[in-house]
Scaffold this motif. Structure first.
Motif, PDB file in Angstrom:
ATOM      1  N   GLN A 195      18.274  64.195 -22.935  1.00 46.73           N
ATOM      2  CA  GLN A 195      18.891  65.526 -22.944  1.00 46.73           C
ATOM      3  C   GLN A 195      19.519  65.845 -24.303  1.00 46.73           C
ATOM      4  OE1 GLN A 195      22.421  66.311 -20.545  1.00 46.73           O
ATOM      5  NE2 GLN A 195      21.975  68.483 -20.452  1.00 46.73           N
ATOM      6  N   HIS A 196      20.615  65.200 -24.646  1.00 43.19           N
ATOM      7  CA  HIS A 196      21.287  65.554 -25.887  1.00 43.19           C
ATOM      8  C   HIS A 196      20.967  64.611 -27.042  1.00 43.19           C
ATOM      9  CE1 HIS A 196      23.491  68.822 -24.150  1.00 43.19           C
ATOM     10  NE2 HIS A 196      24.070  68.058 -23.246  1.00 43.19           N
ATOM     11  N   ARG A 229      18.534  59.569 -19.162  1.00 50.70           N
ATOM     12  CA  ARG A 229      19.050  60.892 -18.793  1.00 50.70           C
ATOM     13  C   ARG A 229      17.981  61.906 -19.161  1.00 50.70           C
ATOM     14  NH1 ARG A 229      24.647  63.872 -20.293  1.00 50.70           N
ATOM     15  NH2 ARG A 229      23.875  63.784 -22.434  1.00 50.70           N
ATOM     16  N   MET A 262      24.572  64.621 -12.104  1.00 50.70           N
ATOM     17  CA  MET A 262      25.729  64.949 -12.931  1.00 50.70           C
ATOM     18  C   MET A 262      26.493  66.119 -12.322  1.00 50.70           C
ATOM     19  SD  MET A 262      24.732  64.318 -16.895  1.00 50.70           S
ATOM     20  CE  MET A 262      26.478  64.320 -17.364  1.00 50.70           C
ATOM     21  N   GLU A 278      29.130  68.651 -13.424  1.00 50.88           N
ATOM     22  CA  GLU A 278      29.704  69.064 -14.710  1.00 50.88           C
ATOM     23  C   GLU A 278      29.775  70.577 -14.854  1.00 50.88           C
ATOM     24  OE1 GLU A 278      27.288  67.653 -17.946  1.00 50.88           O
ATOM     25  OE2 GLU A 278      25.417  68.015 -16.891  1.00 50.88           O
ATOM     26  N   ASP A 281      31.242  68.967 -20.578  1.00 46.85           N
ATOM     27  CA  ASP A 281      30.702  70.143 -19.913  1.00 46.85           C
ATOM     28  C   ASP A 281      31.619  70.610 -18.798  1.00 46.85           C
ATOM     29  OD1 ASP A 281      28.391  71.134 -21.134  1.00 46.85           O
ATOM     30  OD2 ASP A 281      27.217  69.439 -20.426  1.00 46.85           O
ATOM     31  N   SER A 324      24.588  73.272 -22.138  1.00 47.28           N
ATOM     32  CA  SER A 324      25.259  71.993 -21.952  1.00 47.28           C
ATOM     33  C   SER A 324      25.729  71.465 -23.307  1.00 47.28           C
ATOM     34  CB  SER A 324      24.291  71.008 -21.300  1.00 47.28           C
ATOM     35  OG  SER A 324      24.888  69.742 -21.155  1.00 47.28           O
ATOM     36  N   PHE A 325      26.876  70.782 -23.276  1.00 42.15           N
ATOM     37  CA  PHE A 325      27.520  70.377 -24.525  1.00 42.15           C
ATOM     38  C   PHE A 325      27.015  69.022 -25.031  1.00 42.15           C
ATOM     39  CE2 PHE A 325      30.929  68.768 -27.203  1.00 42.15           C
ATOM     40  CZ  PHE A 325      31.104  69.858 -28.041  1.00 42.15           C
TER      41      PHE A 325
HETATM   42 MG   LIG Z   1      26.495  67.464 -19.917  1.00 39.09          MG
END
Ligand SMILES: [Mg+2]
Ligand SMILES: [Mg+2]
Ligand SMILES: [Mg+2]
Ligand SMILES: [Mg+2]
Ligand SMILES: [Mg+2]
Ligand SMILES: [Mg+2]
Lengths: 252, 252, 252, 252, 252, 252
Positions: free
Chosen positions: A45-46, A71, A145, A147, A173, C118-119
């Motif tokens: 994701q990130h 994730r 999650m 969030e 988040d 999303s962060f």
């Molecule tokens: Mg997040």
């Protein structure tokens, strides 16, 4: 099938310490895997990571006893099933906002009759063993999650979904969603209360609770509170923090 | 042509703090580059890095003011020239053992009439600018590693070679070569004396002296002694050390 | 946070000239970035590019002042947020067909309270700076592509969505959708009228209008008409066209 | 074994038009290959390309009738044989400076009894066909680059080496070596005379002469003079030149 | 436009033998392509393959007459269109469960007016030729996988969708869905009956029927039954089976 | 330090069965590693593999007990040391033709005082453990390939070199060198005699003898003769052979 150390730790009442992988290369992942994490999460994701890199990273993690977790970027069938076929023993899915989301997540990550996961566990068979098809449903763990405000509002619906193993809190988040400053540890009061609430409800429903942390000190406190899956830092953050410290010292 | 910050620092009598890149990915390199190193060396010798990754890493370093340096795996024409064409502003060559080695190194890294570097600075032109062909000989810096007994014996022959800018000490290899334990900082006495000797002789011949260090504290001491190029740690080591510390704290 | 040159150009009433990247390699992207484009769009939709390559290409673009933009393959949460986290300062989303589509696009590309992004802006922080979290919502620009009959019919609903910065016309798809031949410049009359209509309506709603062009001559005309973001050619097309011209000349 | 079109063109007294590949990706190479070049040279010397990318690029070229050629970074056994095993039908070796260099080059690129090339033509078999082992020695072409003063001085020794098919002139390096400005076409007089001399001597010894050019116009002139292998431009240069022209026009 | 050999085989009443690619590298794909398969399917669903690797693999397949097909991970617009733009001449879409799913699949894979595929066939033009835009709709073939109970229930709705060329049976998933053991060939009775039913209905609706097989013997039987597209084994399985056999023999 | 299974097998008087990796991807290597080979050799010489891929492949092999070995492309310091730093537990060096070659090979692959290997075992430490520096000299095994007439003539000089563990016969190259047809198993008489001679001499000097084979049947015979390291087939050959067999059966 190779046992899932996360389940073993949880069954013994313990907490797993999870590391975080955002650098898309096997060597970075292998280096992290040799430091002793209970599990390592490849963050598609990130992290700056996509599926092809994630597979190489899971291979690298598989040189050790550390459990490979992924994730995914979103509750999307393609990547959820590809992550599992690639050998993930845990799935963390962001922004699960309702019971329906959680049901969809469970369906996509489990073989029939529990779910509709498509059959073809190509690297799962290598990592898990030849009985992967029969045992995967009971071995792999799935985190939803929590969030968003919606996710918080629908928490109990989510926790009631059979086949969901755990919830995972993204404090940044969640904070943003509640109008608080985005941070991991010293979150604002509304976020702190939400975190406590999620933990309590998870326990009530017999689910494991996990959370992202900024520091090991905070992770310890959260373990003491009852969290059984705590993430600290990431490969890139550890490297950057170390570099800054080195430069500060040498130039002091 | 873009100026070489290493030359500027040295001209001002200062010391450059150099970081070390062994993870073969641009994102890791970019993350390191944003921490404030004067230069970053892509280690094609002992890093898990080859040329193609090195180019991506140099591109990543070029998003900042940090100077991209390459350590080549060996005094071999192909890789020396490819590293330069790829935009390296500094070259560190391992195991330069004689005046002849040093002459060969200088020849291969400089255009005629000083050397025989082949013309085709494909990424050098992007990074350095359109006058790269005329100015590269005076901009790029070349380090000869002194890290064998032979290199130590022939030190003055090496230092006399025109066009060589600097020497770089690998304390581990030098220690091994002198029958001492391989380490970066607290080396055994014969190695320590050799290091002092190399530094003194380099200064005598007007060359910069650089050295690999294990800790920022030691790097500072060496700067105080007169070293003008000090390397500390590496991307993977910083990450691993950070991870171990985190795990120790959370499990304490 | 690093300012977005696109916003600066538009604020000054100017038009940005945008190049197009379809070759999935950092060196090709870096070469393009050094030619002076105001922005360069990594085309994950029709380019031979996926996310991992796109990150390397954005890193390469970041060695210059050219603004990195990404065209995502579809209005899908995962890739939209990954492109932003990877440092994109502009997002072009294909086939936005309704006000609801546009709202979803804005929501996914902005942090709360405006949206639900999303962060975790991992490379955004490197490229943008440490205040990225606070300023990203007002810095990054978002384009909705108007290129279907449905999109045309719902144009004003789309333009009314707060947080949408611009529309971007794909003349080929729009032509096809209107039963015209697919081309960039000399489009058939219905497509030409649609293009004029979109431009006029965008201005009416205070949004920037952008468009894909086949030739620089046509791009100029469209700038004169009021377009403030014009794309011309692509890396692969420029290369192929150059090659054909060379071969024609040498064999003439 | 698949015939080598370069040999066919030369046998018919014609000249081959050769393109140049410096972007390390299969898609760029495939795009170039579809434009109609007689051959395309993957430049591992000055291109931003290493072996792994070169293989992908040769695969891409193999989707067409264009002949895949490799310029190696140096007269080094490992890369020469790997390039051939990877399916190269032509080898261009830089800086061949003496008869001994040329003999070594021929030895390393031919199977016994003519040479000592090691057996294992893994992709050569796919591209060339099952009789590759018997016919490779007579199919693949080998070019020695004449581009130094030494090479010029020893030209006839080089041309006398049996098994060498052609010489290839690098006008920039040759110019630099002769104290002239480095350029491809309008070289200074000493370089121009050297080029004529090499061409004449090559013809005298029955070898093909090839040369690097900056423009198609110049390449034509050189074909008229007797060169039978002319290179023009490169993927990255064509792209950059096209981009500059587009930007000039749109901003005029 | 290059003809689609699958259509030619089917038009002649024959059956195509299809291989399966799960190793994400061009050289593995090229090696497979040289063995004589009618088509090769890059499996982005269960293979360890993502889009970027798939493109390289399609390039490799394009060095031969074998038809490149892609199985996408899911009925998702982004990947469906990217696979086609990358040059796929066939698309296999998993888990098509209803007429609506089939309609969506056809819409996304065909240009207007039949569908809404976005225009930009970047590698399709290289592989197919300049008239790709006009002819792609009638050249590319699209398979809907029937492998769930829902898909079975809605089979006729699916088969009625114009523009769908074929159905493809995944015996493992279909078996699982029907409560049978997941296998390719000797499936349990309910699955066997379902397979016969799908074949019969496909023929009734004038669609081609394809199926995944475990052994060539079984594939032959299915061809005799009327299947016109049979897949056998995969690159990785063939390699693993060969290795096990070698080890058994040498250690016997 | 992790023990070297090859040494254990040899110490017990057994023979190791070695597989061969030529496909440059971790997943192919991991699949092979799970089939039960004693060791797997990443072939950087004739495989389509370079260093960066080789590291990923060694990581993949390290998920099992199979020993990772590397065949380098040439007796060149850079790649020899990089292969070792990358974690290779065995090195096979082609075309060792003299005692001097063998001495150079041993020197480059061992730390002082035995050799001059440069210190920096980056992945060796991960794979081998923290005592790698002290124990690597006695753990890693080094093979000299005997495959030329010169190598045959100087065999005893080569076998006398301390620190060399084994010789490895390339029957194809050896055959070619002796004027015989290049094949692995049923070699011509002069080659067969040379093979017997090498085996006998190796035993006399207390060195292990290894050899490349075409079939498992032949490998068994050679084990019976006294070879203690037999290679059979390769990833790509197994895959290709399996594919041909499948196609033959289905089309029979
Ligand atoms: Mg997040
Ligand atoms: Mg050293
Ligand atoms: Mg469009
Ligand atoms: Mg040259
Ligand atoms: Mg299926
Ligand atoms: Mg050999």
């Amino acid at each position: 099938m190779r046992a899932n150390r996360l389940r073993e730790i949880w069954a013994a009442g313990g907490a797993a310490v999870n590391g975080w992988l955002t650098i898309p290369h096997a060597f970075a992942a292998e280096t992290m895997a040799h430091q002793g994490w209970d599990s390592l999460t490849v963050d598609i994701q990130h992290g700056v990571v996509d599926y092809q890199a994630a597979v190489n990273m899971m291979i690298a993690v598989s040189t050790t006893d550390t459990v490979p977790v992924v994730r995914v970027p979103w509750l999307e069938p393609g990547i959820l099933m590809k992550a599992l076929d690639g050998g993930a023993y845990g799935i963390i899915c962001p922004m699960v906002n309702s019971g329906a989301d959680a049901e969809r997540l469970v369906k996509l990550t489990h073989y029939p009759p529990l779910g509709t996961r498509s059959f073809g566990p190509i690297r799962g068979l290598l990592y898990g063993g030849p009985d992967y098809p029969e045992k995967a449903n009971d071995t792999v763990v799935v985190f939803a999650m929590i969030e968003t405000r919606e996710g918080l509002d629908n928490l109990e619906d989510i926790l009631r979904v059979p086949g969901l193993d755990a919830v995972y809190i993204g404090p940044s988040d969640l904070s943003l969603a509640l109008g608080c400053k985005p941070t991991f540890d010293e979150v604002d009061k509304p976020a702190a209360e939400a975190i406590d609430y999620i933990l309590a409800k998870a326990k009530e429903h017999g689910k494991v609770a996990g959370i992202h942390n900024g520091t090991p000190e905070f992770a310890r406190k959260r373990i003491e509170k009852g969290f059984q899956f705590v993430t600290i830092a990431s490969d890139a953050r550890l490297m950057a923090a170390g570099a800054r410290q080195v430069l500060q010292t040498v130039r002091a």
